[in-house]
Design a protein around this motif. Structure first.
Motif, PDB file in Angstrom:
ATOM      1  N   ASP A 179       0.854  -1.185   0.000  1.00  0.00           N
ATOM      2  CA  ASP A 179       0.000   0.000   0.000  1.00  0.00           C
ATOM      3  C   ASP A 179       0.892   1.237   0.000  1.00  0.00           C
ATOM      4  OD1 ASP A 179      -2.351  -1.507   0.211  1.00  0.00           O
ATOM      5  OD2 ASP A 179      -2.202  -1.558   2.401  1.00  0.00           O
ATOM      6  N   VAL A 180       0.644   2.131  -0.920  1.00  0.00           N
ATOM      7  CA  VAL A 180       1.357   3.408  -0.922  1.00  0.00           C
ATOM      8  C   VAL A 180       0.551   4.384  -0.077  1.00  0.00           C
ATOM      9  CG1 VAL A 180       2.284   5.276  -2.321  1.00  0.00           C
ATOM     10  CG2 VAL A 180       2.332   2.930  -3.183  1.00  0.00           C
ATOM     11  N   ARG A 181       1.211   4.971   0.907  1.00  0.00           N
ATOM     12  CA  ARG A 181       0.519   5.834   1.863  1.00  0.00           C
ATOM     13  C   ARG A 181       1.143   7.228   1.889  1.00  0.00           C
ATOM     14  NH1 ARG A 181       0.441   1.483   6.863  1.00  0.00           N
ATOM     15  NH2 ARG A 181      -0.480  -0.258   5.674  1.00  0.00           N
ATOM     16  N   ARG A 182       0.317   8.171   2.237  1.00  0.00           N
ATOM     17  CA  ARG A 182       0.697   9.583   2.272  1.00  0.00           C
ATOM     18  C   ARG A 182       1.069   9.976   3.694  1.00  0.00           C
ATOM     19  NH1 ARG A 182      -2.846  14.026   3.330  1.00  0.00           N
ATOM     20  NH2 ARG A 182      -2.362  15.970   2.220  1.00  0.00           N
ATOM     21  N   ALA A 183       2.269  10.486   3.849  1.00  0.00           N
ATOM     22  CA  ALA A 183       2.730  10.979   5.149  1.00  0.00           C
ATOM     23  C   ALA A 183       2.761  12.500   5.122  1.00  0.00           C
ATOM     24  CB  ALA A 183       4.124  10.440   5.461  1.00  0.00           C
ATOM     25  N   VAL A 184       2.461  13.110   6.264  1.00  0.00           N
ATOM     26  CA  VAL A 184       2.530  14.565   6.393  1.00  0.00           C
ATOM     27  C   VAL A 184       3.604  14.899   7.418  1.00  0.00           C
ATOM     28  CG1 VAL A 184       1.284  16.685   6.941  1.00  0.00           C
ATOM     29  CG2 VAL A 184       0.082  14.784   5.838  1.00  0.00           C
ATOM     30  N   LEU A 185       4.559  15.711   7.020  1.00  0.00           N
ATOM     31  CA  LEU A 185       5.634  16.137   7.907  1.00  0.00           C
ATOM     32  C   LEU A 185       5.510  17.630   8.173  1.00  0.00           C
ATOM     33  CD1 LEU A 185       8.617  14.212   6.280  1.00  0.00           C
ATOM     34  CD2 LEU A 185       7.116  13.465   8.133  1.00  0.00           C
ATOM     35  N   SER A 186       5.903  18.029   9.380  1.00  0.00           N
ATOM     36  CA  SER A 186       5.775  19.428   9.790  1.00  0.00           C
ATOM     37  C   SER A 186       7.112  19.928  10.321  1.00  0.00           C
ATOM     38  CB  SER A 186       4.725  19.561  10.902  1.00  0.00           C
ATOM     39  OG  SER A 186       3.496  18.969  10.522  1.00  0.00           O
ATOM     40  N   TRP A 187       7.413  21.205  10.045  1.00  0.00           N
ATOM     41  CA  TRP A 187       8.629  21.831  10.553  1.00  0.00           C
ATOM     42  C   TRP A 187       8.276  23.054  11.386  1.00  0.00           C
ATOM     43  CZ3 TRP A 187       8.437  19.172   6.066  1.00  0.00           C
ATOM     44  CH2 TRP A 187       9.490  18.281   5.781  1.00  0.00           C
ATOM     45  N   PHE A 188       8.853  23.109  12.587  1.00  0.00           N
ATOM     46  CA  PHE A 188       8.636  24.224  13.509  1.00  0.00           C
ATOM     47  C   PHE A 188       9.932  25.031  13.619  1.00  0.00           C
ATOM     48  CE2 PHE A 188       5.356  21.248  14.454  1.00  0.00           C
ATOM     49  CZ  PHE A 188       4.306  21.942  15.034  1.00  0.00           C
ATOM     50  N   GLU A 189       9.821  26.333  13.496  1.00  0.00           N
ATOM     51  CA  GLU A 189      11.003  27.181  13.603  1.00  0.00           C
ATOM     52  C   GLU A 189      11.674  26.957  14.954  1.00  0.00           C
ATOM     53  OE1 GLU A 189       9.899  31.199  12.875  1.00  0.00           O
ATOM     54  OE2 GLU A 189       9.687  30.919  10.703  1.00  0.00           O
ATOM     55  N   ALA A 190      13.004  26.869  14.927  1.00  0.00           N
ATOM     56  CA  ALA A 190      13.735  26.567  16.159  1.00  0.00           C
ATOM     57  C   ALA A 190      15.014  27.400  16.218  1.00  0.00           C
ATOM     58  CB  ALA A 190      14.019  25.062  16.229  1.00  0.00           C
ATOM     59  N   GLY A 191      16.138  26.754  16.478  1.00  0.00           N
ATOM     60  CA  GLY A 191      17.399  27.477  16.588  1.00  0.00           C
ATOM     61  C   GLY A 191      18.463  26.593  17.217  1.00  0.00           C
ATOM     62  N   PRO A 192      19.578  27.177  17.700  1.00  0.00           N
ATOM     63  CA  PRO A 192      20.705  26.392  18.215  1.00  0.00           C
ATOM     64  C   PRO A 192      20.341  25.438  19.340  1.00  0.00           C
ATOM     65  CG  PRO A 192      21.350  28.689  17.897  1.00  0.00           C
ATOM     66  CD  PRO A 192      19.860  28.634  17.679  1.00  0.00           C
ATOM     67  N   ARG A 193      19.377  25.810  20.158  1.00  0.00           N
ATOM     68  CA  ARG A 193      18.969  24.942  21.275  1.00  0.00           C
ATOM     69  C   ARG A 193      18.439  23.600  20.769  1.00  0.00           C
ATOM     70  NH1 ARG A 193      13.777  25.101  24.349  1.00  0.00           N
ATOM     71  NH2 ARG A 193      14.139  24.223  26.435  1.00  0.00           N
ATOM     72  N   TRP A 194      18.047  23.575  19.498  1.00  0.00           N
ATOM     73  CA  TRP A 194      17.441  22.392  18.909  1.00  0.00           C
ATOM     74  C   TRP A 194      18.361  21.731  17.884  1.00  0.00           C
ATOM     75  CZ3 TRP A 194      12.628  21.174  20.932  1.00  0.00           C
ATOM     76  CH2 TRP A 194      12.029  22.176  21.701  1.00  0.00           C
ATOM     77  N   ALA A 195      19.626  22.103  17.866  1.00  0.00           N
ATOM     78  CA  ALA A 195      20.597  21.491  16.954  1.00  0.00           C
ATOM     79  C   ALA A 195      20.887  20.058  17.398  1.00  0.00           C
ATOM     80  CB  ALA A 195      21.878  22.323  16.933  1.00  0.00           C
ATOM     81  N   PRO A 196      21.433  19.220  16.507  1.00  0.00           N
ATOM     82  CA  PRO A 196      21.647  17.803  16.851  1.00  0.00           C
ATOM     83  C   PRO A 196      22.448  17.575  18.129  1.00  0.00           C
ATOM     84  CG  PRO A 196      21.921  18.124  14.497  1.00  0.00           C
ATOM     85  CD  PRO A 196      21.754  19.496  15.089  1.00  0.00           C
TER      86      PRO A 196
END
Length: 382
Positions: free
Chosen positions: A225-242
């Motif tokens: 089955d081919v399915r549709r995924a929805v991805l979201s991006w929230f503005e962040a910054g250095p505190r959220w770096a890897p």
């Protein structure tokens, strides 16, 4: 005695799996040609979304652990060859209730295989990863061997390495059929907007067309089955770096189930784990995201994370192929013995692509592989 001539191989689809197969073939001295309907590194297929999680403490089960160890080494080697990091070793978190089946599996797999997984108490977790709001029954597990993969970079760099090793790659080439000839295969394709169908002959072919796999192999329409995924991006910054915010999954009950990804330049990515809708035609993926979904993902982020904006800055749709048991498919097409199929990796194939590619090349060249891929066989779907 003349050296045994290597068989020529056509690789249909130069994305996640195809780029790896091409590189593995070319590095082994096998004449190989890749056919890609778009550009290398495009985001219309299952490799889209900027970032992917890499975990060794695997919620899909312990049988994958040896493959994941090999895959991690392979990604590091590919990065060294390419001269650019493909796997960022930032670690991978699992957060959620001990009663959740996925969290329980991560714990069991970690213990069974003696993995380098740290269990953080609430005080330590809050100190080191204050971005997460913890619920009363949440466990926090840090897989030190986990990290973050960069899919577009990985596909483009692996394809470039394949070219350097001798593979030919044809972009803007749409394969319309792969026909068994008895002694090999005939690849039928069109270039760009041309209507003329051209044909090239090879000894064998690998079909790994991602969300287009059921079009390439119609017999799989009942299995994938081919399915549709929805991805979201929230503005962040250095505190959220890897280095400050490892990639991970959340299982805190209800709609507090999601994957989270650090900011690598476009914000914190969130994949809310809710049922995905079917995609009838991968050429016509619906890009419209309903406001109700945006409200749901925003509410989950508000409950689980501290310090992100109330609403995402960007939402996008992508596609992936799923099997009923959520394990991929690697095996010979029973109707075309010179065609090997790779598909239906159910959202967790990217991290294992170098190992799956090795298994596919083994099957092409010798008919067997030491990679334990029995659970990915076509026979299980009969």
């Amino acid at each position: 005695m003349k050296p045994r001539q290597q068989p020529s191989v056509a690789v249909i689809g130069v994305g996640t799996m195809g780029s790896q197969v091409l590189h593995t073939l070319a590095a082994a001295g096998v004449p190989a040609s890749g056919f890609e309907q778009f550009d290398i590194g495009h985001e219309r297929g299952a490799a889209g979304g900027e970032t992917r999680i890499f975990r060794v403490a695997y919620k899909e089960g312990g049988s994958y652990v040896p493959l994941l160890h090999e895959a991690r080494r392979a990604w590091d080697r590919l990065g060294e060859q390419a001269g650019v990091r493909l796997l960022d070793p930032c670690g991978a978190l699992t957060i959620g209730s001990a009663q959740d089946p996925d969290v329980r599996t991560v714990l069991d797999v970690s213990e069974e295989w003696g993995l380098d997984v740290e269990r953080l108490d609430r005080r330590e977790a809050a100190r080191r990863f204050p971005q997460h709001r913890l619920f009363d029954d949440d466990l926090v597990l840090l897989d030190r061997q986990g990290g973050l993969l960069h899919p577009r970079r990985a596909v483009t760099e692996t394809a470039l390495l394949a070219r350097k090793a001798g593979a030919a790659i044809h972009t803007g080439h749409t394969v319309t059929d792969v026909v068994e000839t008895g002694t090999g295969v005939a690849v039928h394709y069109r270039r760009g907007d041309e209507t003329e169908v051209r044909v090239e002959k090879y000894d064998q072919a690998v079909v790994c067309t991602g969300p287009w796999i059921t079009r390439s192999v119609p017999s799989l329409a009942r299995e994938v089955d081919v399915r549709r995924a929805v991805l979201s991006w929230f503005e962040a910054g250095p505190r959220w770096a890897p280095e400050n915010f490892p990639v991970g999954i959340r299982r805190s009950g209800g709609e507090n189930a999601l994957s989270f990804f650090p900011d690598v330049g476009c914000g914190v990515k969130i994949n809310l784990h809710v049922p995905k809708s079917a995609v009838d035609d991968p050429d016509r993926l619906d890009p419209v995201v309903e406001p109700e979904y945006v409200s749901r993902v925003s509410a989950a982020v508000s409950r689980c994370l501290d310090g992100l904006p109330a609403r995402p800055a960007l939402v996008r749709t992508f596609m992936e192929g799923y099997t009923a048991d959520n394990h991929g498919i690697i095996g010979r097409d029973p109707e075309r013995p010179n065609v090997l199929i790779m598909g239906g990796f159910s959202g967790h194939g990217f991290k294992l692509a170098p190992v799956f590619a090795r298994s596919a090349v083994d099957l092409l060249l010798t008919g067997r592989t030491d990679v334990p891929i029995d659970r990915l066989s076509l026979a299980r779907l009969a």
